[in-house]
Scaffold this motif. Structure first.
Motif, short mmCIF file in Angstrom:
data_model
loop_
_atom_site.label_atom_id
_atom_site.label_comp_id
_atom_site.label_asym_id
_atom_site.label_seq_id
_atom_site.Cartn_x
_atom_site.Cartn_y
_atom_site.Cartn_z
N PHE A 157 28.39 35.58 34.53
CA PHE A 157 28.04 35.13 35.87
C PHE A 157 28.59 33.73 36.13
N ASP A 158 28.51 32.84 35.16
CA ASP A 158 29.01 31.48 35.36
C ASP A 158 30.50 31.48 35.67
N GLU A 159 31.27 32.32 34.98
CA GLU A 159 32.69 32.43 35.28
C GLU A 159 32.91 32.98 36.69
N TYR A 160 32.13 33.98 37.05
CA TYR A 160 32.24 34.57 38.38
C TYR A 160 31.90 33.54 39.45
N ALA A 161 30.81 32.82 39.27
CA ALA A 161 30.38 31.83 40.26
C ALA A 161 31.41 30.72 40.42
N ALA A 162 32.05 30.31 39.33
CA ALA A 162 33.08 29.28 39.41
C ALA A 162 34.32 29.79 40.14
N TRP A 163 34.58 31.08 40.02
CA TRP A 163 35.77 31.68 40.64
C TRP A 163 35.54 32.06 42.10
N ALA A 164 34.40 32.63 42.39
CA ALA A 164 34.13 33.21 43.71
C ALA A 164 34.06 32.15 44.80
N GLY A 165 34.44 32.55 45.99
CA GLY A 165 34.37 31.68 47.15
C GLY A 165 35.32 32.18 48.22
N ALA A 166 35.43 31.44 49.29
CA ALA A 166 36.24 31.87 50.43
C ALA A 166 37.71 32.06 50.06
N GLU A 167 38.29 31.11 49.31
CA GLU A 167 39.70 31.24 48.96
C GLU A 167 39.94 32.45 48.07
N ALA A 168 39.11 32.63 47.05
CA ALA A 168 39.26 33.79 46.17
C ALA A 168 39.06 35.08 46.96
N MET A 223 25.92 43.98 40.92
CA MET A 223 26.56 45.23 41.32
C MET A 223 27.82 45.48 40.48
N LEU A 224 28.58 44.43 40.20
CA LEU A 224 29.79 44.58 39.39
C LEU A 224 29.45 44.89 37.93
N ASP A 225 28.35 44.34 37.44
CA ASP A 225 27.91 44.52 36.05
C ASP A 225 27.16 45.85 35.93
N ALA A 226 27.91 46.93 35.97
CA ALA A 226 27.33 48.27 36.05
C ALA A 226 26.38 48.59 34.91
N ASP A 227 26.64 48.08 33.71
CA ASP A 227 25.76 48.39 32.58
C ASP A 227 24.65 47.36 32.39
N GLY A 228 24.64 46.31 33.20
CA GLY A 228 23.55 45.34 33.18
C GLY A 228 23.48 44.46 31.96
N ASP A 229 24.59 44.30 31.23
CA ASP A 229 24.55 43.50 30.00
C ASP A 229 24.85 42.01 30.22
#
Length: 175
Positions: free
Chosen positions: A71-82, A13-19
């Motif tokens: 996505f890997d950067e997002y997954a490493a960042w995302a979580g309850a605290e973030a 959803m965040l990657d609006a242009d799908g690249d």
């Protein structure tokens, strides 16, 4: 749904242009899109607040400062605290932008305007509104909205999150 699957759908959803990379422009377009959907001007104090919080969020997400988030950067960042420290304030500010009558809640049209401006298909937004409006009063309050998104992104049960993110984004006319 598990947290990793939820993260993939949110990232899409965040990657609006799908690249495969969320750019600063894509992320910051969220505030611009909600402001446009609600007829607010760039100097409106609510727009300024949302933009400032969005810039802080982006700086936190883009830890290496290269202007893009995989996505890997997002997954490493995302979580309850973030979510609690970064995302919840941004989502609250965007909610406030969409709350055109400033009553602390969104009706179906305000909610749909908000979520379609954030790249969710209108049909998903409508289904999500129905899922979150558990008392049937036609209103969704800010705390329930944020709590439902938090539940979804942390892998807990969220009927609103499932409705928003689980259908194909190809239904979105903005893409």
């Amino acid at each position: 749904m598990d947290q990793a699957a939820a993260q993939r759908l949110l990232f899409a959803m965040l990657d609006a242009d799908g690249d495969g990379v969320v750019s600063s422009d894509e992320y910051m377009a969220r505030t611009r899109n909600v402001a446009l959907a609600t007829g607010r001007k760039e100097d409106d104090s609510l727009v300024v607040t949302a933009r400032t919080l969005g810039e802080r969020a982006w700086a936190s997400m883009d830890a290496d400062g290269d202007g893009g988030m995989t996505f890997d950067e997002y997954a490493a960042w995302a979580g309850a605290e973030a979510f609690d420290t970064v995302c919840a304030p941004v989502l609250g500010a965007l909610f406030d932008l969409a709350d055109t009558d400033q009553d602390g809640s969104l009706d179906a049209s305000e909610f749909t305007a908000l979520r379609t401006a954030l790249n969710n298909p209108a049909t998903n937004a409508e289904a999500a509104f129905e899922a979150l409006d558990t008392d049937g009063d036609g209103r969704i309050n800010r705390d329930d909205y944020i709590a439902s998104i938090r539940a979804y992104v942390t892998g807990e049960s969220s009927s609103m999150g499932t409705a928003l993110y689980s259908r194909p984004l190809e239904d979105n006319p903005a893409q």
